[in-house]
Design a protein around this motif. Structure first.
Motif, PDB file in Angstrom:
ATOM      1  N   VAL A 324       0.838  -1.197   0.000  1.00  0.00           N
ATOM      2  CA  VAL A 324       0.000   0.000   0.000  1.00  0.00           C
ATOM      3  C   VAL A 324       0.881   1.258   0.000  1.00  0.00           C
ATOM      4  O   VAL A 324       0.691   2.166   0.797  1.00  0.00           O
ATOM      5  N   GLY A 325       1.797   1.328  -0.960  1.00  0.00           N
ATOM      6  CA  GLY A 325       2.623   2.523  -1.089  1.00  0.00           C
ATOM      7  C   GLY A 325       1.820   3.698  -1.637  1.00  0.00           C
ATOM      8  O   GLY A 325       0.660   3.554  -2.072  1.00  0.00           O
ATOM      9  N   PRO A 326       2.395   4.891  -1.631  1.00  0.00           N
ATOM     10  CA  PRO A 326       1.667   6.082  -2.112  1.00  0.00           C
ATOM     11  C   PRO A 326       1.191   5.957  -3.571  1.00  0.00           C
ATOM     12  O   PRO A 326       0.109   6.426  -3.912  1.00  0.00           O
ATOM     13  N   THR A 327       2.010   5.310  -4.399  1.00  0.00           N
ATOM     14  CA  THR A 327       1.612   5.149  -5.816  1.00  0.00           C
ATOM     15  C   THR A 327       0.430   4.200  -5.946  1.00  0.00           C
ATOM     16  O   THR A 327      -0.511   4.452  -6.711  1.00  0.00           O
ATOM     17  N   VAL A 328       0.455   3.084  -5.169  1.00  0.00           N
ATOM     18  CA  VAL A 328      -0.651   2.121  -5.218  1.00  0.00           C
ATOM     19  C   VAL A 328      -1.928   2.766  -4.677  1.00  0.00           C
ATOM     20  O   VAL A 328      -3.026   2.581  -5.234  1.00  0.00           O
ATOM     21  N   ILE A 329      -1.809   3.519  -3.612  1.00  0.00           N
ATOM     22  CA  ILE A 329      -2.988   4.163  -3.026  1.00  0.00           C
ATOM     23  C   ILE A 329      -3.562   5.216  -3.976  1.00  0.00           C
ATOM     24  O   ILE A 329      -4.789   5.356  -4.099  1.00  0.00           O
ATOM     25  N   HIS A 330      -2.675   5.948  -4.657  1.00  0.00           N
ATOM     26  CA  HIS A 330      -3.184   6.938  -5.634  1.00  0.00           C
ATOM     27  C   HIS A 330      -3.910   6.233  -6.781  1.00  0.00           C
ATOM     28  O   HIS A 330      -4.950   6.725  -7.284  1.00  0.00           O
ATOM     29  N   SER A 331      -3.386   5.102  -7.211  1.00  0.00           N
ATOM     30  CA  SER A 331      -4.079   4.316  -8.242  1.00  0.00           C
ATOM     31  C   SER A 331      -5.424   3.814  -7.737  1.00  0.00           C
ATOM     32  O   SER A 331      -6.412   3.774  -8.479  1.00  0.00           O
ATOM     33  N   LEU A 332      -5.479   3.415  -6.436  1.00  0.00           N
ATOM     34  CA  LEU A 332      -6.751   3.002  -5.843  1.00  0.00           C
ATOM     35  C   LEU A 332      -7.740   4.175  -5.795  1.00  0.00           C
ATOM     36  O   LEU A 332      -8.937   3.988  -6.073  1.00  0.00           O
ATOM     37  N   MET A 333      -7.257   5.353  -5.463  1.00  0.00           N
ATOM     38  CA  MET A 333      -8.121   6.530  -5.425  1.00  0.00           C
ATOM     39  C   MET A 333      -8.702   6.845  -6.812  1.00  0.00           C
ATOM     40  O   MET A 333      -9.872   7.232  -6.942  1.00  0.00           O
ATOM     41  N   GLN A 334      -7.898   6.680  -7.863  1.00  0.00           N
ATOM     42  CA  GLN A 334      -8.389   6.909  -9.221  1.00  0.00           C
ATOM     43  C   GLN A 334      -9.407   5.854  -9.623  1.00  0.00           C
ATOM     44  O   GLN A 334     -10.445   6.168 -10.233  1.00  0.00           O
ATOM     45  N   ALA A 335      -9.108   4.586  -9.302  1.00  0.00           N
ATOM     46  CA  ALA A 335     -10.005   3.503  -9.698  1.00  0.00           C
ATOM     47  C   ALA A 335     -11.321   3.553  -8.942  1.00  0.00           C
ATOM     48  O   ALA A 335     -12.392   3.266  -9.511  1.00  0.00           O
ATOM     49  N   ALA A 336     -11.282   3.926  -7.651  1.00  0.00           N
ATOM     50  CA  ALA A 336     -12.488   3.942  -6.808  1.00  0.00           C
ATOM     51  C   ALA A 336     -13.226   5.261  -6.861  1.00  0.00           C
ATOM     52  O   ALA A 336     -14.246   5.425  -6.174  1.00  0.00           O
ATOM     53  N   GLY A 337     -12.743   6.219  -7.675  1.00  0.00           N
ATOM     54  CA  GLY A 337     -13.444   7.483  -7.825  1.00  0.00           C
ATOM     55  C   GLY A 337     -13.225   8.470  -6.708  1.00  0.00           C
ATOM     56  O   GLY A 337     -13.952   9.471  -6.634  1.00  0.00           O
ATOM     57  N   LEU A 338     -12.246   8.240  -5.819  1.00  0.00           N
ATOM     58  CA  LEU A 338     -11.945   9.242  -4.803  1.00  0.00           C
ATOM     59  C   LEU A 338     -11.396  10.522  -5.440  1.00  0.00           C
ATOM     60  O   LEU A 338     -11.528  11.601  -4.865  1.00  0.00           O
ATOM     61  N   THR A 339     -10.778  10.375  -6.608  1.00  0.00           N
ATOM     62  CA  THR A 339     -10.328  11.512  -7.390  1.00  0.00           C
ATOM     63  C   THR A 339     -10.683  11.261  -8.853  1.00  0.00           C
ATOM     64  O   THR A 339     -10.539  10.138  -9.348  1.00  0.00           O
ATOM     65  N   ASN A 340     -11.170  12.280  -9.488  1.00  0.00           N
ATOM     66  CA  ASN A 340     -11.561  12.179 -10.901  1.00  0.00           C
ATOM     67  C   ASN A 340     -10.432  12.739 -11.746  1.00  0.00           C
ATOM     68  O   ASN A 340     -10.327  13.953 -11.953  1.00  0.00           O
ATOM     69  N   ASP A 341      -9.577  11.844 -12.230  1.00  0.00           N
ATOM     70  CA  ASP A 341      -8.417  12.243 -13.016  1.00  0.00           C
ATOM     71  C   ASP A 341      -8.634  12.086 -14.512  1.00  0.00           C
ATOM     72  O   ASP A 341      -7.653  12.105 -15.282  1.00  0.00           O
ATOM     73  N   HIS A 342      -9.857  11.947 -14.963  1.00  0.00           N
ATOM     74  CA  HIS A 342     -10.123  11.980 -16.402  1.00  0.00           C
ATOM     75  C   HIS A 342      -9.765  13.368 -16.941  1.00  0.00           C
ATOM     76  O   HIS A 342      -9.987  14.387 -16.277  1.00  0.00           O
ATOM     77  N   LEU A 343      -9.218  13.401 -18.127  1.00  0.00           N
ATOM     78  CA  LEU A 343      -8.904  14.680 -18.744  1.00  0.00           C
ATOM     79  C   LEU A 343     -10.189  15.458 -19.017  1.00  0.00           C
ATOM     80  O   LEU A 343     -11.258  14.879 -19.229  1.00  0.00           O
ATOM     81  N   VAL A 344     -10.075  16.764 -19.025  1.00  0.00           N
ATOM     82  CA  VAL A 344     -11.259  17.595 -19.246  1.00  0.00           C
ATOM     83  C   VAL A 344     -11.822  17.408 -20.653  1.00  0.00           C
ATOM     84  O   VAL A 344     -13.005  17.683 -20.903  1.00  0.00           O
ATOM     85  N   THR A 345     -10.995  16.925 -21.578  1.00  0.00           N
ATOM     86  CA  THR A 345     -11.476  16.657 -22.933  1.00  0.00           C
ATOM     87  C   THR A 345     -12.158  15.305 -23.047  1.00  0.00           C
ATOM     88  O   THR A 345     -12.777  15.030 -24.078  1.00  0.00           O
ATOM     89  N   CYS A 346     -12.041  14.483 -22.024  1.00  0.00           N
ATOM     90  CA  CYS A 346     -12.646  13.148 -22.053  1.00  0.00           C
ATOM     91  C   CYS A 346     -14.115  13.258 -21.642  1.00  0.00           C
ATOM     92  O   CYS A 346     -14.445  13.928 -20.650  1.00  0.00           O
ATOM     93  N   PRO A 347     -15.019  12.605 -22.356  1.00  0.00           N
ATOM     94  CA  PRO A 347     -16.440  12.672 -21.973  1.00  0.00           C
ATOM     95  C   PRO A 347     -16.723  12.069 -20.600  1.00  0.00           C
ATOM     96  O   PRO A 347     -17.694  12.443 -19.940  1.00  0.00           O
ATOM     97  N   ARG A 348     -15.875  11.144 -20.155  1.00  0.00           N
ATOM     98  CA  ARG A 348     -16.088  10.521 -18.841  1.00  0.00           C
ATOM     99  C   ARG A 348     -15.811  11.497 -17.695  1.00  0.00           C
ATOM    100  O   ARG A 348     -16.251  11.252 -16.565  1.00  0.00           O
ATOM    101  N   HIS A 349     -15.107  12.561 -17.974  1.00  0.00           N
ATOM    102  CA  HIS A 349     -14.828  13.539 -16.922  1.00  0.00           C
ATOM    103  C   HIS A 349     -16.139  14.144 -16.388  1.00  0.00           C
ATOM    104  O   HIS A 349     -16.370  14.183 -15.177  1.00  0.00           O
TER     105      HIS A 349
END
Length: 358
Positions: A324-349
């Motif tokens: 559970v390093g910082p990189t793994v946790i950040h990836s978990l946050m992106q996958a679980a929607g804790l942070t929305n890192d979709h690009l603003v040009t992406c419709p999923r954003h």
């Protein structure tokens, strides 16, 4: 007497023409001396134009004549005035041969006929002039098209299609060569807020498994991991003994250290549930139960870890979680929607932002 008269008659009926003796009939006797003088040779009548044209020498090659392209050049102005100039002008307008008047001189007629013959040839003045005009028209069309003075319907439709494709453009890490399973994960799951404990445990396992690998390979093994770890039921995985762990290593080809880390993490999740009520409350508590929406325009600007991921990682390590390093946790946050890192040009954003607002 009679014989002498017959001899004279025969001699009179015989006349010399061109040095030959020709016997002429009686009705066409040789004229007298006065008549001969009156029938002198008359001056020859003028020959027809066709006979003159046949005797005119063929014109010189065009390369030697080298007529100017412009009708206003000095060579045409130096031509003699009068009938010759009018004939030259009419010959340049009409391609048929020009007939000169009877009182005109022979030199002018020869020149007119030669110009008419030259004009019929491919490299004549008229042909060169037509080619020059055609080339100028083509250049004008190119300039008009280049400077955009004429906007075609096809170009407008093409621009509209490009704008629509730009609006529908996904995140730049999704390319035409991306695996369909990875594209589906991006379009359906990545960035969507997750609040289920079982799914959060699964995403924690997947993000830990993709260290040293890639998401496509992990997603292809997703069903295998679900089967090996009882659909990520933390209560069942926590009860795995050494024999079960070894069988998972042998049957599913999973590394032993990874299996042991998953079993230990399941036990820590159970402890979190006893302390806080659910694993969902524990993870989302760091975000104050509200996802973060970023506005990145390029994937190169998306960080691999943040201060928030470092804070969560330290607390999880303190509790006994593994991988559970910082990189793994950040990836978990992106996958679980804790942070929305979709690009603003992406419709999923915008879609994930709307889901987070619910």
């Amino acid at each position: 007497m009679c014989s002498s008269k017959l001899k004279n008659l025969t001699q009179e009926n015989i006349s010399q023409i061109n040095g030959r003796q020709v016997l002429q009939p009686k009705s066409n006797q040789v004229p007298t001396l006065d008549r001969r003088n009156s029938l002198k040779k008359s001056p020859p009548s003028p020959k027809p134009l066709n006979s003159l044209a046949s005797k005119i020498p063929s014109p010189r090659p065009i390369s030697l004549i080298s007529p100017p392209l412009s009708p206003n050049s000095k060579s045409l102005r130096s031509k003699p005035a009068g009938s010759c100039k009018e004939l030259l002008r009419s010959s340049s307008q009409k391609s048929r041969p020009v007939r000169s008047p009877e009182n005109s001189d022979g030199g002018c007629y020869k020149e007119v006929v030669s110009m008419a013959i030259v004009q019929k040839q491919p490299g004549s003045i008229a042909a060169a002039r037509r080619e020059e005009v055609a080339m100028k028209q083509e250049e004008r069309k190119k300039k008009i098209s280049h400077y955009g003075r004429i906007k075609s319907v096809k170009s407008n439709e093409k621009n509209l299609n490009l704008d629509q494709e730009e609006k529908k453009k996904r995140c730049s890490f999704i390319t035409t060569s991306s695996d369909p399973i990875y594209v589906a994960y991006h379009d359906q799951e990545w960035g969507v807020p997750v609040h289920d404990d079982k799914l959060l445990f699964e995403l924690l396992v997947l993000t830990g498994a993709q260290v040293g690998s890639d998401w496509t390979s992990v997603l292809k093994r997703r069903n295998t991991l679900r089967e090996a770890f009882c659909n990520f039921e933390a209560e069942l995985v926590a009860d795995f003994n050494e024999k079960k762990i070894q069988s998972i290593v042998n049957d599913y080809g999973i590394d032993l250290s990874q299996v042991l880390a998953i079993v230990d993490n399941s036990k820590q999740i159970l402890k979190v549930k006893r302390d806080l009520g659910s694993f969902n409350k524990y993870i989302w508590g760091f975000m104050k139960h509200k996802p973060v929406t970023t506005k990145y325009t390029s994937c190169q600007k998306i960080p691999v870890k943040t201060s928030k991921s470092e804070t969560i990682s330290k607390d999880m390590v303190r509790r006994g979680f593994r991988f559970v390093g910082p990189t793994v946790i950040h990836s978990l946050m992106q996958a679980a929607g804790l942070t929305n890192d979709h690009l603003v040009t992406c419709p999923r954003h915008h879609e994930c932002t709307a889901m987070a607002a619910l």
